[in-house]
Motif scaffolding. Structure first.
Motif, PDB file in Angstrom:
ATOM      1  N   LYS A   1      47.923   7.431  -2.717  1.00  0.00           N
ATOM      2  CA  LYS A   1      48.617   8.617  -2.215  1.00  0.00           C
ATOM      3  C   LYS A   1      48.923   9.590  -3.341  1.00  0.00           C
ATOM      4  CE  LYS A   1      51.817   8.252   0.914  1.00  0.00           C
ATOM      5  NZ  LYS A   1      53.039   7.831   1.638  1.00  0.00           N
ATOM      6  N   ARG A   2      49.323   9.073  -4.499  1.00  0.00           N
ATOM      7  CA  ARG A   2      49.596   9.948  -5.636  1.00  0.00           C
ATOM      8  C   ARG A   2      48.324  10.656  -6.105  1.00  0.00           C
ATOM      9  NH1 ARG A   2      52.786   5.611  -7.528  1.00  0.00           N
ATOM     10  NH2 ARG A   2      51.122   5.041  -8.985  1.00  0.00           N
ATOM     11  N   ALA A   3      47.184   9.965  -6.019  1.00  0.00           N
ATOM     12  CA  ALA A   3      45.919  10.565  -6.438  1.00  0.00           C
ATOM     13  C   ALA A   3      45.348  11.511  -5.383  1.00  0.00           C
ATOM     14  CB  ALA A   3      44.898   9.467  -6.746  1.00  0.00           C
ATOM     15  N   GLY A   4      45.944  11.537  -4.186  1.00  0.00           N
ATOM     16  CA  GLY A   4      45.442  12.397  -3.122  1.00  0.00           C
ATOM     17  C   GLY A   4      44.202  11.855  -2.445  1.00  0.00           C
ATOM     18  N   ALA A   5      43.923  10.547  -2.622  1.00  0.00           N
ATOM     19  CA  ALA A   5      42.727   9.951  -2.024  1.00  0.00           C
ATOM     20  C   ALA A   5      42.933   9.610  -0.553  1.00  0.00           C
ATOM     21  CB  ALA A   5      42.321   8.700  -2.802  1.00  0.00           C
ATOM     22  N   ILE A   6      44.187   9.378  -0.147  1.00  0.00           N
ATOM     23  CA  ILE A   6      44.479   9.046   1.248  1.00  0.00           C
ATOM     24  C   ILE A   6      45.701   9.844   1.690  1.00  0.00           C
ATOM     25  CG2 ILE A   6      43.534   6.707   1.072  1.00  0.00           C
ATOM     26  CD1 ILE A   6      46.416   5.676   0.857  1.00  0.00           C
ATOM     27  N   LYS A   7      45.889   9.905   2.987  1.00  0.00           N
ATOM     28  CA  LYS A   7      47.082  10.538   3.548  1.00  0.00           C
ATOM     29  C   LYS A   7      47.546   9.735   4.753  1.00  0.00           C
ATOM     30  CE  LYS A   7      44.569  13.781   6.545  1.00  0.00           C
ATOM     31  NZ  LYS A   7      44.369  15.203   6.883  1.00  0.00           N
ATOM     32  N   GLU A   8      48.792   9.917   5.116  1.00  0.00           N
ATOM     33  CA  GLU A   8      49.373   9.152   6.216  1.00  0.00           C
ATOM     34  C   GLU A   8      48.994   9.757   7.551  1.00  0.00           C
ATOM     35  OE1 GLU A   8      53.734   7.243   7.378  1.00  0.00           O
ATOM     36  OE2 GLU A   8      53.519   8.700   5.745  1.00  0.00           O
ATOM     37  N   VAL A   9      48.575   8.899   8.484  1.00  0.00           N
ATOM     38  CA  VAL A   9      48.194   9.313   9.833  1.00  0.00           C
ATOM     39  C   VAL A   9      49.019   8.485  10.814  1.00  0.00           C
ATOM     40  CG1 VAL A   9      46.317   9.496  11.502  1.00  0.00           C
ATOM     41  CG2 VAL A   9      45.860   9.906   9.082  1.00  0.00           C
ATOM     42  N   PHE A  10      49.652   9.160  11.773  1.00  0.00           N
ATOM     43  CA  PHE A  10      50.578   8.465  12.685  1.00  0.00           C
ATOM     44  C   PHE A  10      49.891   7.950  13.948  1.00  0.00           C
ATOM     45  CE2 PHE A  10      53.294  11.199  10.126  1.00  0.00           C
ATOM     46  CZ  PHE A  10      54.285  10.309   9.747  1.00  0.00           C
ATOM     47  N   HIS A  11      48.809   8.593  14.370  1.00  0.00           N
ATOM     48  CA  HIS A  11      48.127   8.163  15.602  1.00  0.00           C
ATOM     49  C   HIS A  11      46.631   8.003  15.329  1.00  0.00           C
ATOM     50  CE1 HIS A  11      51.818   8.947  17.829  1.00  0.00           C
ATOM     51  NE2 HIS A  11      51.882  10.124  17.239  1.00  0.00           N
ATOM     52  N   PRO A  12      46.235   6.981  14.576  1.00  0.00           N
ATOM     53  CA  PRO A  12      44.815   6.808  14.237  1.00  0.00           C
ATOM     54  C   PRO A  12      44.006   6.293  15.418  1.00  0.00           C
ATOM     55  CG  PRO A  12      46.089   4.969  13.400  1.00  0.00           C
ATOM     56  CD  PRO A  12      47.076   5.932  13.994  1.00  0.00           C
ATOM     57  N   GLU A  13      42.748   6.743  15.501  1.00  0.00           N
ATOM     58  CA  GLU A  13      41.841   6.215  16.529  1.00  0.00           C
ATOM     59  C   GLU A  13      41.271   4.864  16.095  1.00  0.00           C
ATOM     60  OE1 GLU A  13      38.867   9.129  17.251  1.00  0.00           O
ATOM     61  OE2 GLU A  13      40.193  10.451  18.373  1.00  0.00           O
ATOM     62  N   TRP A  14      41.018   4.748  14.788  1.00  0.00           N
ATOM     63  CA  TRP A  14      40.546   3.476  14.231  1.00  0.00           C
ATOM     64  C   TRP A  14      41.653   2.899  13.347  1.00  0.00           C
ATOM     65  CZ3 TRP A  14      35.813   1.249  15.262  1.00  0.00           C
ATOM     66  CH2 TRP A  14      34.880   2.061  15.921  1.00  0.00           C
ATOM     67  N   LEU A  15      41.814   1.591  13.382  1.00  0.00           N
ATOM     68  CA  LEU A  15      42.821   0.948  12.551  1.00  0.00           C
ATOM     69  C   LEU A  15      42.254  -0.364  12.033  1.00  0.00           C
ATOM     70  CD1 LEU A  15      45.710   1.297  11.521  1.00  0.00           C
ATOM     71  CD2 LEU A  15      46.490  -0.074  13.452  1.00  0.00           C
ATOM     72  N   ALA A  16      42.207  -0.501  10.697  1.00  0.00           N
ATOM     73  CA  ALA A  16      41.646  -1.701  10.066  1.00  0.00           C
ATOM     74  C   ALA A  16      42.690  -2.333   9.162  1.00  0.00           C
ATOM     75  CB  ALA A  16      40.386  -1.352   9.264  1.00  0.00           C
ATOM     76  N   ASN A  17      42.683  -3.653   9.098  1.00  0.00           N
ATOM     77  CA  ASN A  17      43.646  -4.384   8.279  1.00  0.00           C
ATOM     78  C   ASN A  17      43.222  -4.404   6.816  1.00  0.00           C
ATOM     79  OD1 ASN A  17      45.763  -5.484  10.049  1.00  0.00           O
ATOM     80  ND2 ASN A  17      44.061  -6.486  11.094  1.00  0.00           N
ATOM     81  N   THR A  18      44.199  -4.562   5.949  1.00  0.00           N
ATOM     82  CA  THR A  18      43.925  -4.751   4.529  1.00  0.00           C
ATOM     83  C   THR A  18      43.629  -6.217   4.261  1.00  0.00           C
ATOM     84  OG1 THR A  18      46.298  -4.963   4.164  1.00  0.00           O
ATOM     85  CG2 THR A  18      45.327  -2.805   3.748  1.00  0.00           C
ATOM     86  N   VAL A  19      42.780  -6.458   3.267  1.00  0.00           N
ATOM     87  CA  VAL A  19      42.424  -7.813   2.851  1.00  0.00           C
ATOM     88  C   VAL A  19      42.658  -7.903   1.352  1.00  0.00           C
ATOM     89  CG1 VAL A  19      40.623  -9.561   2.747  1.00  0.00           C
ATOM     90  CG2 VAL A  19      40.699  -7.978   4.681  1.00  0.00           C
ATOM     91  N   VAL A  20      43.474  -8.827   0.923  1.00  0.00           N
ATOM     92  CA  VAL A  20      43.798  -8.991  -0.496  1.00  0.00           C
ATOM     93  C   VAL A  20      42.993 -10.157  -1.058  1.00  0.00           C
ATOM     94  CG1 VAL A  20      45.620  -9.374  -2.176  1.00  0.00           C
ATOM     95  CG2 VAL A  20      46.105  -8.086  -0.086  1.00  0.00           C
ATOM     96  N   VAL A  21      42.251  -9.892  -2.134  1.00  0.00           N
ATOM     97  CA  VAL A  21      41.391 -10.896  -2.765  1.00  0.00           C
ATOM     98  C   VAL A  21      41.819 -11.054  -4.221  1.00  0.00           C
ATOM     99  CG1 VAL A  21      39.019 -11.543  -3.306  1.00  0.00           C
ATOM    100  CG2 VAL A  21      39.493 -10.214  -1.242  1.00  0.00           C
TER     101      VAL A  21
END
Length: 333
Positions: free
Chosen positions: A285-305
Protein backbone atom coordinates in the motif's frame (compact mmCIF):
# COMPACT_ATOMS: atom_id res chain seq x y z
CA UNK A 1 14.55 -40.92 -11.19
CA UNK A 2 11.17 -42.52 -10.52
CA UNK A 3 10.40 -45.68 -12.51
CA UNK A 4 8.05 -45.32 -15.48
CA UNK A 5 4.56 -46.82 -15.25
CA UNK A 6 4.68 -47.82 -18.91
CA UNK A 7 5.34 -46.70 -22.47
CA UNK A 8 2.88 -45.06 -24.89
CA UNK A 9 3.78 -45.73 -28.53
CA UNK A 10 2.24 -45.05 -31.95
CA UNK A 11 2.17 -47.13 -35.14
CA UNK A 12 1.58 -45.31 -38.44
CA UNK A 13 0.42 -47.37 -41.40
CA UNK A 14 1.60 -46.36 -44.86
CA UNK A 15 -0.66 -43.90 -46.72
CA UNK A 16 -2.68 -45.32 -49.56
CA UNK A 17 -3.24 -48.70 -47.94
CA UNK A 18 -5.73 -47.65 -45.32
CA UNK A 19 -7.76 -44.93 -47.02
CA UNK A 20 -7.38 -41.19 -47.27
CA UNK A 21 -5.07 -40.75 -44.30
CA UNK A 22 -2.61 -42.91 -42.32
CA UNK A 23 -4.02 -45.23 -39.72
CA UNK A 24 -2.73 -44.54 -36.23
CA UNK A 25 -2.76 -47.21 -33.54
CA UNK A 26 -1.75 -46.22 -30.00
CA UNK A 27 -0.86 -48.81 -27.41
CA UNK A 28 0.35 -48.75 -23.82
CA UNK A 29 2.91 -51.22 -22.49
CA UNK A 30 3.69 -51.66 -18.81
CA UNK A 31 7.21 -51.68 -17.41
CA UNK A 32 8.34 -55.18 -16.28
CA UNK A 33 8.03 -55.43 -12.50
CA UNK A 34 11.45 -57.03 -12.04
CA UNK A 35 13.42 -54.41 -13.96
CA UNK A 36 16.24 -52.95 -11.88
CA UNK A 37 16.56 -49.21 -11.44
CA UNK A 38 20.35 -49.41 -11.55
CA UNK A 39 20.28 -48.72 -15.31
CA UNK A 40 18.20 -45.59 -14.69
CA UNK A 41 20.64 -44.43 -11.99
CA UNK A 42 23.58 -44.97 -14.35
CA UNK A 43 21.75 -43.05 -17.05
CA UNK A 44 21.19 -40.16 -14.65
CA UNK A 45 24.87 -40.05 -13.69
CA UNK A 46 25.93 -40.14 -17.35
CA UNK A 47 23.53 -37.30 -18.31
CA UNK A 48 26.07 -34.62 -19.27
CA UNK A 49 24.39 -31.99 -21.50
CA UNK A 50 26.25 -29.51 -23.69
CA UNK A 51 25.12 -26.42 -25.54
CA UNK A 52 27.23 -26.92 -28.66
CA UNK A 53 26.52 -29.20 -31.62
CA UNK A 54 29.43 -30.73 -33.52
CA UNK A 55 29.69 -32.69 -36.74
CA UNK A 56 29.83 -35.92 -34.75
CA UNK A 57 26.35 -35.14 -33.42
CA UNK A 58 25.01 -35.83 -36.90
CA UNK A 59 26.16 -39.46 -36.69
CA UNK A 60 23.21 -41.79 -37.05
CA UNK A 61 21.20 -39.29 -39.12
CA UNK A 62 20.69 -39.18 -42.86
CA UNK A 63 21.98 -35.89 -44.23
CA UNK A 64 20.62 -33.76 -45.75
CA UNK A 65 17.07 -34.04 -44.39
CA UNK A 66 14.10 -31.89 -43.41
CA UNK A 67 12.71 -34.11 -40.64
CA UNK A 68 11.12 -32.67 -37.53
CA UNK A 69 12.70 -33.38 -34.15
CA UNK A 70 10.66 -36.20 -32.58
CA UNK A 71 11.64 -37.49 -29.13
CA UNK A 72 10.42 -39.61 -26.21
CA UNK A 73 9.44 -37.81 -23.00
CA UNK A 74 8.25 -38.88 -19.56
CA UNK A 75 4.82 -37.22 -19.30
CA UNK A 76 3.15 -37.97 -16.00
CA UNK A 77 4.07 -41.57 -15.21
CA UNK A 78 4.43 -42.79 -18.81
CA UNK A 79 7.22 -42.71 -21.38
CA UNK A 80 5.51 -41.14 -24.39
CA UNK A 81 6.97 -41.63 -27.85
CA UNK A 82 6.59 -39.48 -30.99
CA UNK A 83 6.53 -36.11 -29.22
CA UNK A 84 7.45 -33.34 -31.65
CA UNK A 85 9.66 -30.44 -30.50
CA UNK A 86 8.47 -27.27 -32.26
CA UNK A 87 10.54 -24.19 -31.45
CA UNK A 88 8.01 -22.04 -33.30
CA UNK A 89 5.04 -23.01 -31.12
CA UNK A 90 4.00 -20.80 -28.21
CA UNK A 91 1.92 -23.57 -26.61
CA UNK A 92 2.14 -27.25 -25.71
CA UNK A 93 -0.47 -29.41 -27.43
CA UNK A 94 -1.68 -32.89 -26.47
CA UNK A 95 -3.91 -34.99 -28.69
CA UNK A 96 -6.95 -36.74 -27.30
CA UNK A 97 -5.60 -40.26 -27.95
CA UNK A 98 -2.65 -39.59 -25.68
CA UNK A 99 -4.89 -37.95 -23.08
CA UNK A 100 -6.92 -41.16 -22.87
CA UNK A 101 -3.73 -43.28 -22.92
CA UNK A 102 -2.50 -41.43 -19.84
CA UNK A 103 -5.72 -42.55 -18.09
CA UNK A 104 -6.85 -38.96 -17.52
CA UNK A 105 -10.52 -38.11 -17.05
CA UNK A 106 -12.58 -35.36 -18.73
CA UNK A 107 -13.18 -33.70 -15.37
CA UNK A 108 -9.41 -33.20 -14.99
CA UNK A 109 -9.50 -30.59 -17.77
CA UNK A 110 -9.59 -26.84 -17.13
CA UNK A 111 -11.59 -24.59 -19.48
CA UNK A 112 -9.77 -23.27 -22.55
CA UNK A 113 -11.65 -21.51 -25.33
CA UNK A 114 -9.04 -20.00 -27.69
CA UNK A 115 -9.07 -21.88 -31.04
CA UNK A 116 -5.93 -23.42 -32.54
CA UNK A 117 -4.84 -23.95 -36.15
CA UNK A 118 -4.36 -27.59 -37.16
CA UNK A 119 -1.84 -28.95 -39.67
CA UNK A 120 -4.49 -28.86 -42.42
CA UNK A 121 -5.14 -25.12 -41.77
CA UNK A 122 -8.47 -25.67 -40.00
CA UNK A 123 -9.55 -24.09 -36.74
CA UNK A 124 -9.78 -26.57 -33.87
CA UNK A 125 -11.69 -25.87 -30.65
CA UNK A 126 -9.69 -27.32 -27.72
CA UNK A 127 -11.24 -29.79 -25.31
CA UNK A 128 -9.55 -27.97 -22.42
CA UNK A 129 -6.22 -27.57 -20.65
CA UNK A 130 -4.32 -29.70 -18.14
CA UNK A 131 -1.05 -29.17 -16.26
CA UNK A 132 1.31 -32.17 -16.26
CA UNK A 133 4.97 -32.78 -15.38
CA UNK A 134 7.48 -33.54 -18.16
CA UNK A 135 10.71 -35.29 -17.18
CA UNK A 136 13.86 -35.05 -19.31
CA UNK A 137 16.79 -36.79 -17.68
CA UNK A 138 16.91 -35.49 -14.08
CA UNK A 139 14.95 -32.34 -14.91
CA UNK A 140 11.17 -32.12 -14.25
CA UNK A 141 9.17 -29.21 -15.70
CA UNK A 142 5.42 -28.68 -15.30
CA UNK A 143 3.66 -27.35 -18.41
CA UNK A 144 0.10 -26.57 -19.47
CA UNK A 145 -1.07 -28.86 -22.29
CA UNK A 146 -3.91 -27.76 -24.56
CA UNK A 147 -5.90 -30.91 -25.38
CA UNK A 148 -7.39 -31.14 -28.89
CA UNK A 149 -9.41 -33.82 -30.66
CA UNK A 150 -7.96 -33.92 -34.17
CA UNK A 151 -5.67 -36.09 -36.26
CA UNK A 152 -1.90 -35.77 -35.92
CA UNK A 153 1.04 -38.07 -36.66
CA UNK A 154 2.39 -37.08 -33.23
CA UNK A 155 1.15 -37.81 -29.72
CA UNK A 156 1.96 -34.30 -28.46
CA UNK A 157 3.82 -31.10 -29.38
CA UNK A 158 6.11 -29.21 -27.02
CA UNK A 159 7.15 -25.66 -27.87
CA UNK A 160 9.02 -22.62 -26.62
CA UNK A 161 7.45 -22.44 -23.11
CA UNK A 162 8.78 -25.91 -22.29
CA UNK A 163 12.16 -25.31 -23.97
CA UNK A 164 12.69 -21.98 -22.19
CA UNK A 165 11.67 -23.33 -18.78
CA UNK A 166 13.93 -26.35 -19.26
CA UNK A 167 16.77 -24.18 -20.55
CA UNK A 168 17.05 -26.43 -23.57
CA UNK A 169 18.29 -26.04 -27.12
CA UNK A 170 16.80 -28.18 -29.89
CA UNK A 171 18.48 -29.00 -33.21
CA UNK A 172 16.33 -30.63 -35.87
CA UNK A 173 19.42 -30.84 -38.12
CA UNK A 174 21.30 -32.95 -35.56
CA UNK A 175 18.08 -34.58 -34.27
CA UNK A 176 19.13 -33.77 -30.70
CA UNK A 177 17.93 -31.84 -27.67
CA UNK A 178 20.40 -30.59 -25.07
CA UNK A 179 20.17 -28.68 -21.80
CA UNK A 180 22.62 -26.94 -19.50
CA UNK A 181 22.84 -27.78 -15.81
CA UNK A 182 24.22 -24.83 -13.85
CA UNK A 183 26.10 -25.58 -10.61
CA UNK A 184 24.25 -24.73 -7.41
CA UNK A 185 26.89 -22.16 -6.43
CA UNK A 186 27.14 -20.49 -9.85
CA UNK A 187 26.99 -16.95 -8.43
CA UNK A 188 29.74 -17.69 -5.90
CA UNK A 189 31.91 -19.31 -8.57
CA UNK A 190 31.48 -16.34 -10.91
CA UNK A 191 32.37 -13.94 -8.13
CA UNK A 192 35.44 -16.02 -7.32
CA UNK A 193 36.56 -16.17 -10.96
CA UNK A 194 36.02 -12.46 -11.50
CA UNK A 195 37.73 -11.53 -8.22
CA UNK A 196 34.87 -9.58 -6.61
CA UNK A 197 34.72 -8.34 -3.05
CA UNK A 198 31.77 -7.09 -1.01
CA UNK A 199 31.93 -3.44 0.03
CA UNK A 200 29.37 -2.09 2.52
CA UNK A 201 28.69 1.60 1.83
CA UNK A 202 26.82 2.58 5.01
CA UNK A 203 25.90 0.96 8.33
CA UNK A 204 23.26 -1.33 6.75
CA UNK A 205 24.93 -4.68 6.02
CA UNK A 206 22.11 -5.56 3.60
CA UNK A 207 23.17 -2.72 1.29
CA UNK A 208 26.47 -3.43 -0.39
CA UNK A 209 28.26 -3.41 -3.76
CA UNK A 210 30.64 -5.88 -5.32
CA UNK A 211 33.75 -4.38 -6.90
CA UNK A 212 36.71 -5.99 -8.61
CA UNK A 213 39.68 -6.87 -6.45
CA UNK A 214 42.05 -6.13 -9.34
CA UNK A 215 41.10 -2.46 -9.55
CA UNK A 216 43.97 -0.05 -8.84
CA UNK A 217 43.58 1.60 -5.39
CA UNK A 218 42.95 5.05 -6.82
CA UNK A 219 40.27 3.87 -9.27
CA UNK A 220 38.63 1.78 -6.57
CA UNK A 221 38.40 4.76 -4.21
CA UNK A 222 36.97 6.96 -6.99
CA UNK A 223 34.36 4.32 -7.78
CA UNK A 224 33.30 3.95 -4.14
CA UNK A 225 33.08 7.71 -3.70
CA UNK A 226 30.89 7.93 -6.81
CA UNK A 227 28.60 5.20 -5.43
CA UNK A 228 28.30 6.94 -2.05
CA UNK A 229 27.22 10.18 -3.72
CA UNK A 230 24.51 8.41 -5.71
CA UNK A 231 23.05 5.99 -3.18
CA UNK A 232 19.60 7.50 -3.69
CA UNK A 233 19.34 6.24 -7.29
CA UNK A 234 19.57 2.56 -6.28
CA UNK A 235 16.48 0.55 -5.37
CA UNK A 236 17.54 -1.54 -2.38
CA UNK A 237 14.07 -2.98 -1.92
CA UNK A 238 11.29 -3.90 -4.38
CA UNK A 239 9.04 -1.40 -2.62
CA UNK A 240 11.43 1.44 -3.43
CA UNK A 241 10.22 1.34 -7.05
CA UNK A 242 6.85 3.03 -7.34
CA UNK A 243 6.00 1.56 -10.74
CA UNK A 244 4.81 3.14 -13.97
CA UNK A 245 2.12 5.77 -14.39
CA UNK A 246 -1.09 3.94 -15.48
CA UNK A 247 -1.75 6.73 -17.99
CA UNK A 248 1.41 5.61 -19.81
CA UNK A 249 0.76 1.86 -19.86
CA UNK A 250 -1.61 -0.48 -18.03
CA UNK A 251 -1.99 -4.26 -17.92
CA UNK A 252 -5.43 -5.88 -18.08
CA UNK A 253 -6.30 -9.50 -17.30
CA UNK A 254 -7.80 -11.50 -20.15
CA UNK A 255 -10.73 -12.82 -18.12
CA UNK A 256 -13.27 -14.99 -19.93
CA UNK A 257 -16.54 -13.01 -19.68
CA UNK A 258 -18.59 -16.21 -19.51
CA UNK A 259 -16.93 -17.27 -16.24
CA UNK A 260 -18.73 -16.34 -13.03
CA UNK A 261 -16.48 -14.44 -10.58
CA UNK A 262 -15.62 -16.51 -7.54
CA UNK A 263 -14.97 -15.41 -3.97
CA UNK A 264 -12.96 -17.94 -2.02
CA UNK A 265 -14.19 -18.58 1.54
CA UNK A 266 -12.05 -16.72 4.08
CA UNK A 267 -9.32 -18.62 5.91
CA UNK A 268 -8.02 -17.91 9.39
CA UNK A 269 -4.19 -17.75 9.37
CA UNK A 270 -2.06 -18.29 12.44
CA UNK A 271 -0.84 -15.32 14.46
CA UNK A 272 2.63 -15.53 12.89
CA UNK A 273 1.22 -15.69 9.36
CA UNK A 274 -1.28 -12.90 10.06
CA UNK A 275 1.57 -10.57 11.11
CA UNK A 276 3.52 -11.42 7.92
CA UNK A 277 0.43 -10.74 5.77
CA UNK A 278 -0.21 -7.42 7.54
CA UNK A 279 3.40 -6.27 7.01
CA UNK A 280 3.35 -7.24 3.32
CA UNK A 281 0.03 -5.50 2.66
CA UNK A 282 1.26 -2.32 4.34
CA UNK A 283 4.42 -2.35 2.20
CA UNK A 284 2.41 -2.77 -0.99
CA UNK A 285 0.00 0.00 0.00
CA UNK A 286 2.84 2.40 0.78
CA UNK A 287 4.41 1.63 -2.62
CA UNK A 288 1.07 2.24 -4.36
CA UNK A 289 1.04 -1.29 -5.81
CA UNK A 290 -2.39 -2.15 -4.36
CA UNK A 291 -5.44 -0.33 -3.08
CA UNK A 292 -8.35 -1.25 -0.85
CA UNK A 293 -11.55 -2.47 -2.50
CA UNK A 294 -14.74 -2.92 -0.45
CA UNK A 295 -16.90 -4.90 -2.91
CA UNK A 296 -14.58 -7.12 -5.01
CA UNK A 297 -15.97 -9.41 -7.70
CA UNK A 298 -13.05 -11.80 -7.26
CA UNK A 299 -11.61 -12.68 -3.86
CA UNK A 300 -8.54 -14.90 -3.33
CA UNK A 301 -6.91 -16.00 -0.09
CA UNK A 302 -3.32 -15.31 0.89
CA UNK A 303 -0.89 -18.21 1.20
CA UNK A 304 2.16 -17.88 3.45
CA UNK A 305 5.20 -19.99 2.53
CA UNK A 306 8.40 -20.28 4.56
CA UNK A 307 11.55 -19.72 2.48
CA UNK A 308 14.84 -21.58 2.96
CA UNK A 309 16.21 -18.57 4.82
CA UNK A 310 13.42 -18.93 7.39
CA UNK A 311 11.61 -15.76 6.29
CA UNK A 312 7.95 -15.87 5.30
CA UNK A 313 6.80 -15.19 1.75
CA UNK A 314 3.23 -14.01 1.19
CA UNK A 315 1.55 -15.32 -1.98
CA UNK A 316 -1.97 -15.20 -3.41
CA UNK A 317 -4.02 -18.26 -4.38
CA UNK A 318 -4.99 -17.28 -7.94
CA UNK A 319 -6.12 -20.80 -8.89
CA UNK A 320 -9.70 -19.77 -9.75
CA UNK A 321 -8.63 -16.60 -11.57
CA UNK A 322 -6.00 -18.47 -13.61
CA UNK A 323 -8.64 -20.92 -14.81
CA UNK A 324 -10.77 -17.98 -15.96
CA UNK A 325 -7.89 -16.38 -17.89
CA UNK A 326 -7.14 -18.59 -20.93
CA UNK A 327 -3.65 -18.32 -22.32
CA UNK A 328 -3.22 -16.86 -25.80
CA UNK A 329 -1.17 -19.26 -27.99
CA UNK A 330 -0.62 -16.47 -30.56
CA UNK A 331 1.15 -13.90 -28.41
CA UNK A 332 2.30 -10.58 -29.79
CA UNK A 333 6.13 -10.48 -30.16
Amino acid sequence: MRQSTGTIDVILAAPGRTGTRPLRVMFVTSMPAGESQSQQKRAKRSFCPILTFFEKDKEGTTQPHDDALVITLRIGDYDVKRVMVDGGSTAEVMYLDLYKGLELKPEDLSPYSSPLMSFDRKLVIPEGMIRLPIQTGPEVVEVDFIVVNTYSPYTAIVGRPWLHTLGGVASSLDQKLTTLEAPADTAAEEAKLEGLEKVVIDDDLERFFQVGTQLPPREKEQLLEFLRRNLDVFAWDPYDTLGIDPSFTCHHLNVNPSVTPKKQPPQCPSKEHAEAIKDEVNKLKRAGAIKEVFHPEWLANTVVVKKKSGKLRVCIDFTDLNKACPKDPFLMP
